[in-house]
Motif scaffolding. Structure first.
Motif, short mmCIF file in Angstrom:
data_model
loop_
_atom_site.label_atom_id
_atom_site.label_comp_id
_atom_site.label_asym_id
_atom_site.label_seq_id
_atom_site.Cartn_x
_atom_site.Cartn_y
_atom_site.Cartn_z
N VAL A 52 0.97 -1.31 0.02
CA VAL A 52 0.07 -0.12 -0.65
C VAL A 52 1.08 1.43 0.09
N SER A 90 -7.51 0.36 -6.26
CA SER A 90 -6.07 -0.71 -6.24
C SER A 90 -6.26 -0.91 -7.76
N TRP A 117 -12.65 -5.22 -1.04
CA TRP A 117 -11.75 -5.60 -0.44
C TRP A 117 -11.18 -4.35 0.06
N LEU A 135 -3.64 0.41 -3.35
CA LEU A 135 -3.27 -0.98 -3.24
C LEU A 135 -2.80 -1.79 -4.27
N ASP A 136 -1.60 -2.68 -4.16
CA ASP A 136 -0.69 -3.58 -4.89
C ASP A 136 -0.67 -5.01 -4.26
N SER A 137 -1.21 -5.76 -4.83
CA SER A 137 -0.42 -7.49 -4.66
C SER A 137 -0.89 -8.65 -5.11
N ILE A 171 -3.76 -7.40 3.06
CA ILE A 171 -4.08 -5.59 3.03
C ILE A 171 -3.91 -5.35 4.96
#
Length: 382
Positions: free
Chosen positions: A53, A67, A90, A115-117, A131
């Motif tokens: 994040v 995101s 999310w 956010l990147d996941s 997260i």
């Protein structure tokens, strides 16, 4: 996406640079399923797949969430009026963390968050807790709250239980926040004490495969809650604070006091706690190659006594064992998600091939299969 790319994307989206970038890993639970909320023992490890994040503090109470995947639209909320019912997808997780920190008396400012996941969603690898742990690590620092890991664990559990609506324990957050490269996290869920247990498959000639069945699951549904209710009922009838307080020697008496369904739920938790303790002992004395039978027994218990497996998970376990894995089990809360298969390096390709073939022959969606290694816990990247 690299840290620099995430910062650049954030600046483009929000017209200002972030105040920092934080990451937290997903987790694989090596063994110890549904024991955490029974004040028992678990043995997860943080994995080399993370949620990241980028966060910038605002001068007002506005929260803007974006995101890099899924719904690409921006979600807007306000720290002064967080609405659990209105939180979708999310966004429930960062908003839940903000809410939980507020419940602890911490003043959380408005923020912009990107956010990147790469933690697979719905696979039982705790993408949601990754997260939450990235966000709580960031906000703990940005607000100067000074919370320790144990307090951050409890804050994210509060977010899960009371904001998201999932009656989960503390295992996932503990692995994500307290993980260590090359180690599994032996956690006593009664007092949050942690001991790091060496778990490195490669030096032992092994690899840990994760088989994502693509069957999505949700902890907020009734299956998880009903299992927890059965455990609480069993503890009440047997006169103990939690199922953690029972030993295998108590099961014979329990079978005469409980209905058949409740007994099987209790039996799983009691035997699973014992398997965790055995696994810790074997890893410490003999290494990863010695725990295969315990992984197998754990899956049988989850399939038959706790009834949280599904046909795809059972097939992943059976096919991997038949083609060379030394031990395999479903991992995570169940009702879908992933299985793990501890596999000799020399047999890795044949296990992968056999599982894919078995899924194809059964008419199931092709699984994702990848390796994981124990990784470090949550940290600031920039």
């Amino acid at each position: 996406m690299s840290t620099a790319q995430l910062e650049e994307h954030f600046t483009s989206a929000f017209d200002h640079a972030p105040d920092g970038v934080w990451q937290a890993p997903g987790r694989v639970n090596l063994i110890g399923e549904h024991t955490d909320y029974n004040e028992g023992f678990v043995l997860p490890f943080a994995i080399d797949k993370t949620a990241r994040v980028a966060i910038g503090v605002r001068a007002d109470s506005t929260v803007r969430l974006l995101s890099t995947y899924g719904d690409h639209g921006m979600t807007t909320a306000h720290t002064t009026s967080l609405d659990r019912a209105a939180a979708k997808g999310w966004t429930k997780y960062p908003l839940g963390v903000i809410w939980a920190l507020q419940q602890r008396g911490i003043a959380v400012p408005g923020i912009d968050l990107l956010l990147d996941s790469d933690v697979p969603l719905g696979a039982g690898l705790s993408s949601s807790h990754a997260i939450e742990c990235a966000v709580v690590s960031a906000l703990n620092e940005l607000t100067g709250a000074g919370l320790g890991p144990e307090e951050m664990v409890l804050a994210t559990q509060l977010a899960e239980n009371d904001f998201v609506g999932a009656p989960t324990g503390i295992m996932d957050q503990s692995a994500s926040l307290r993980g260590s490269k090359g180690n599994a996290v032996f956690l006593d869920c009664r007092d949050q004490s942690v001991r790091l247990v060496p778990f490195e498959a490669e030096p032992a000639g092994l690899v840990m495969l994760v088989i994502d069945t693509k069957v999505s699951h949700s902890h907020a549904d009734g299956g998880y809650a009903s299992r927890r209710a059965s455990c609480e009922l069993g503890a009440e009838i047997l006169g103990v604070k939690a199922l953690r307080d029972l030993s295998i020697g108590d099961l014979e008496e329990a079978s005469g006091l409980l209905d058949e369904l409740t007994f099987r739920r209790v039996k799983h938790v009691v035997t699973e706690n014992d398997r965790v303790l055995q696994t810790v002992e074997l890893l410490s004395s003999e290494g990863p190659g010695s725990i295969g039978a315990l992984l197998d027994a754990s899956h049988v218990s989850m399939r038959d006594d706790f009834e949280i497996s599904c046909p795809e998970l059972d097939l992943a376990v059976d096919a991997s064992r038949a083609s060379g894995a030394i031990g395999s089990r479903m991992t995570g809360g169940g009702f879908g998600g992933a299985a793990i298969a501890l596999t000799p390096v020399a047999a890795e390709q044949q296990v992968r091939t056999a599982v894919v073939r078995a899924f194809s022959e059964a008419g199931y969606k092709a699984p994702d299969i990848f390796t994981v290694t124990p990784a470090a816990g949550a940290m600031r990247l920039a």
